[in-house]
Design a protein around this motif. Sequence first.
Motif, PDB file in Angstrom:
ATOM      1  N   HIS A  66     116.062  31.745 -57.887  1.00 31.47           N
ATOM      2  CA  HIS A  66     115.206  32.841 -58.339  1.00 31.47           C
ATOM      3  C   HIS A  66     114.039  32.319 -59.159  1.00 31.47           C
ATOM      4  O   HIS A  66     112.880  32.659 -58.903  1.00 31.47           O
ATOM      5  CB  HIS A  66     116.038  33.841 -59.155  1.00 31.47           C
ATOM      6  CG  HIS A  66     115.216  34.870 -59.838  1.00 31.47           C
ATOM      7  ND1 HIS A  66     114.715  34.686 -61.107  1.00 31.47           N
ATOM      8  CD2 HIS A  66     114.775  36.081 -59.429  1.00 31.47           C
ATOM      9  CE1 HIS A  66     114.015  35.747 -61.452  1.00 31.47           C
ATOM     10  NE2 HIS A  66     114.038  36.611 -60.456  1.00 31.47           N
ATOM     11  N   VAL A  70     110.076  32.606 -58.167  1.00 32.82           N
ATOM     12  CA  VAL A  70     109.184  33.384 -59.029  1.00 32.82           C
ATOM     13  C   VAL A  70     108.144  32.467 -59.688  1.00 32.82           C
ATOM     14  O   VAL A  70     106.973  32.839 -59.809  1.00 32.82           O
ATOM     15  CB  VAL A  70     109.989  34.173 -60.085  1.00 32.82           C
ATOM     16  CG1 VAL A  70     109.074  34.819 -61.101  1.00 32.82           C
ATOM     17  CG2 VAL A  70     110.836  35.234 -59.413  1.00 32.82           C
ATOM     18  N   ALA A  97     104.617  43.377 -64.062  1.00 34.42           N
ATOM     19  CA  ALA A  97     105.907  43.736 -63.469  1.00 34.42           C
ATOM     20  C   ALA A  97     106.788  42.506 -63.278  1.00 34.42           C
ATOM     21  O   ALA A  97     108.006  42.561 -63.498  1.00 34.42           O
ATOM     22  CB  ALA A  97     105.687  44.450 -62.138  1.00 34.42           C
ATOM     23  N   VAL A  98     106.198  41.393 -62.888  1.00 35.67           N
ATOM     24  CA  VAL A  98     106.961  40.136 -62.763  1.00 35.67           C
ATOM     25  C   VAL A  98     107.515  39.736 -64.120  1.00 35.67           C
ATOM     26  O   VAL A  98     108.660  39.278 -64.228  1.00 35.67           O
ATOM     27  CB  VAL A  98     106.075  39.015 -62.168  1.00 35.67           C
ATOM     28  CG1 VAL A  98     106.743  37.658 -62.290  1.00 35.67           C
ATOM     29  CG2 VAL A  98     105.753  39.301 -60.718  1.00 35.67           C
ATOM     30  N   ILE A 100     108.318  41.729 -66.646  1.00 33.12           N
ATOM     31  CA  ILE A 100     109.453  42.614 -66.976  1.00 33.12           C
ATOM     32  C   ILE A 100     110.684  42.209 -66.166  1.00 33.12           C
ATOM     33  O   ILE A 100     111.805  42.176 -66.681  1.00 33.12           O
ATOM     34  CB  ILE A 100     109.063  44.087 -66.734  1.00 33.12           C
ATOM     35  CG1 ILE A 100     107.994  44.498 -67.749  1.00 33.12           C
ATOM     36  CG2 ILE A 100     110.276  44.993 -66.816  1.00 33.12           C
ATOM     37  CD1 ILE A 100     107.339  45.826 -67.455  1.00 33.12           C
ATOM     38  N   TRP A 101     110.481  41.866 -64.892  1.00 33.98           N
ATOM     39  CA  TRP A 101     111.595  41.430 -64.063  1.00 33.98           C
ATOM     40  C   TRP A 101     112.212  40.141 -64.620  1.00 33.98           C
ATOM     41  O   TRP A 101     113.441  39.995 -64.633  1.00 33.98           O
ATOM     42  CB  TRP A 101     111.165  41.238 -62.616  1.00 33.98           C
ATOM     43  CG  TRP A 101     112.226  40.599 -61.790  1.00 33.98           C
ATOM     44  CD1 TRP A 101     112.222  39.343 -61.284  1.00 33.98           C
ATOM     45  CD2 TRP A 101     113.494  41.155 -61.441  1.00 33.98           C
ATOM     46  NE1 TRP A 101     113.389  39.091 -60.612  1.00 33.98           N
ATOM     47  CE2 TRP A 101     114.203  40.197 -60.708  1.00 33.98           C
ATOM     48  CE3 TRP A 101     114.103  42.379 -61.685  1.00 33.98           C
ATOM     49  CZ2 TRP A 101     115.468  40.417 -60.205  1.00 33.98           C
ATOM     50  CZ3 TRP A 101     115.373  42.591 -61.180  1.00 33.98           C
ATOM     51  CH2 TRP A 101     116.040  41.618 -60.445  1.00 33.98           C
ATOM     52  N   MET A 102     111.385  39.214 -65.086  1.00 35.57           N
ATOM     53  CA  MET A 102     111.905  37.954 -65.627  1.00 35.57           C
ATOM     54  C   MET A 102     112.763  38.184 -66.875  1.00 35.57           C
ATOM     55  O   MET A 102     113.696  37.435 -67.132  1.00 35.57           O
ATOM     56  CB  MET A 102     110.762  36.982 -65.952  1.00 35.57           C
ATOM     57  CG  MET A 102     110.132  36.334 -64.739  1.00 35.57           C
ATOM     58  SD  MET A 102     111.294  35.370 -63.758  1.00 35.57           S
ATOM     59  CE  MET A 102     111.695  34.050 -64.880  1.00 35.57           C
ATOM     60  N   ILE A 104     114.761  40.769 -67.420  1.00 34.12           N
ATOM     61  CA  ILE A 104     116.087  41.296 -67.075  1.00 34.12           C
ATOM     62  C   ILE A 104     116.814  40.464 -66.016  1.00 34.12           C
ATOM     63  O   ILE A 104     118.000  40.660 -65.783  1.00 34.12           O
ATOM     64  CB  ILE A 104     116.000  42.766 -66.620  1.00 34.12           C
ATOM     65  CG1 ILE A 104     115.142  42.908 -65.363  1.00 34.12           C
ATOM     66  CG2 ILE A 104     115.470  43.645 -67.737  1.00 34.12           C
ATOM     67  CD1 ILE A 104     115.174  44.290 -64.751  1.00 34.12           C
ATOM     68  N   ALA A 105     116.117  39.537 -65.386  1.00 31.14           N
ATOM     69  CA  ALA A 105     116.691  38.767 -64.274  1.00 31.14           C
ATOM     70  C   ALA A 105     117.935  37.952 -64.622  1.00 31.14           C
ATOM     71  O   ALA A 105     118.835  37.839 -63.784  1.00 31.14           O
ATOM     72  CB  ALA A 105     115.633  37.851 -63.667  1.00 31.14           C
ATOM     73  N   VAL A 108     120.752  40.308 -64.043  1.00 31.04           N
ATOM     74  CA  VAL A 108     120.815  40.907 -62.709  1.00 31.04           C
ATOM     75  C   VAL A 108     121.135  39.836 -61.664  1.00 31.04           C
ATOM     76  O   VAL A 108     122.003  40.027 -60.813  1.00 31.04           O
ATOM     77  CB  VAL A 108     119.493  41.630 -62.363  1.00 31.04           C
ATOM     78  CG1 VAL A 108     119.501  42.152 -60.950  1.00 31.04           C
ATOM     79  CG2 VAL A 108     119.219  42.752 -63.352  1.00 31.04           C
ATOM     80  N   ASN A 121     114.171  32.834 -70.097  1.00 31.91           N
ATOM     81  CA  ASN A 121     113.631  33.860 -69.215  1.00 31.91           C
ATOM     82  C   ASN A 121     112.957  34.989 -69.987  1.00 31.91           C
ATOM     83  O   ASN A 121     111.956  35.546 -69.529  1.00 31.91           O
ATOM     84  CB  ASN A 121     114.716  34.413 -68.296  1.00 31.91           C
ATOM     85  CG  ASN A 121     114.860  33.600 -67.042  1.00 31.91           C
ATOM     86  OD1 ASN A 121     114.608  32.396 -67.029  1.00 31.91           O
ATOM     87  ND2 ASN A 121     115.265  34.245 -65.976  1.00 31.91           N
ATOM     88  N   GLY A 125     109.123  35.930 -69.484  1.00 33.97           N
ATOM     89  CA  GLY A 125     108.767  37.313 -69.169  1.00 33.97           C
ATOM     90  C   GLY A 125     107.807  37.921 -70.175  1.00 33.97           C
ATOM     91  O   GLY A 125     106.842  38.590 -69.799  1.00 33.97           O
TER      92      GLY A 125
END
Length: 146
Positions: A66, A70, A97-98, A100-102, A104-105, A108, A121, A125
């Motif tokens: 991941h 990314v 958005a990337v 924010i994803w980083m 919580i990744a 998840v 991370n 993020g």
Amino acid sequence: MADVSHNRGDITSHPDASEMRERYARMLSGRDVALVDGPVFLLGLYCAASPWILHYTTSQPALVTHNLIVGIAIGLLALGFTQTPERMYGLSWAFCAVGIWMIIAPWVVGDSPDVGVALSNIIIGALAVILGLMCTATAARSAPRP
């Protein structure tokens, strides 16, 4: 024999001088966040290399893949910001958005990550969100008004 030596002098006598000045002015006019492009690229580079820097390649194999993907995507986005800023700064919201994803990744994608992996991370993020907001604000400010 022809004289091919370079005469150091004023470039104003060059036949394309006015066109070169206009092109240079156009190029610099859209570079309000030129100082953001480098940090975005370095952030992508760190994101892609972070599994090997923090040594979690065996404990979090899904997160390794991941972060590599990314990180490469962030680096490509930074190269796009550099090459065609007038077209790419409209995608600055995607960079947020990337980010924010980083954040919580790790929970998840990962499997109960340790503090170092999660903190790395989260920092990646948060920096992505901050840099994305800077790019978005600059793009909105420099957009042509009707």
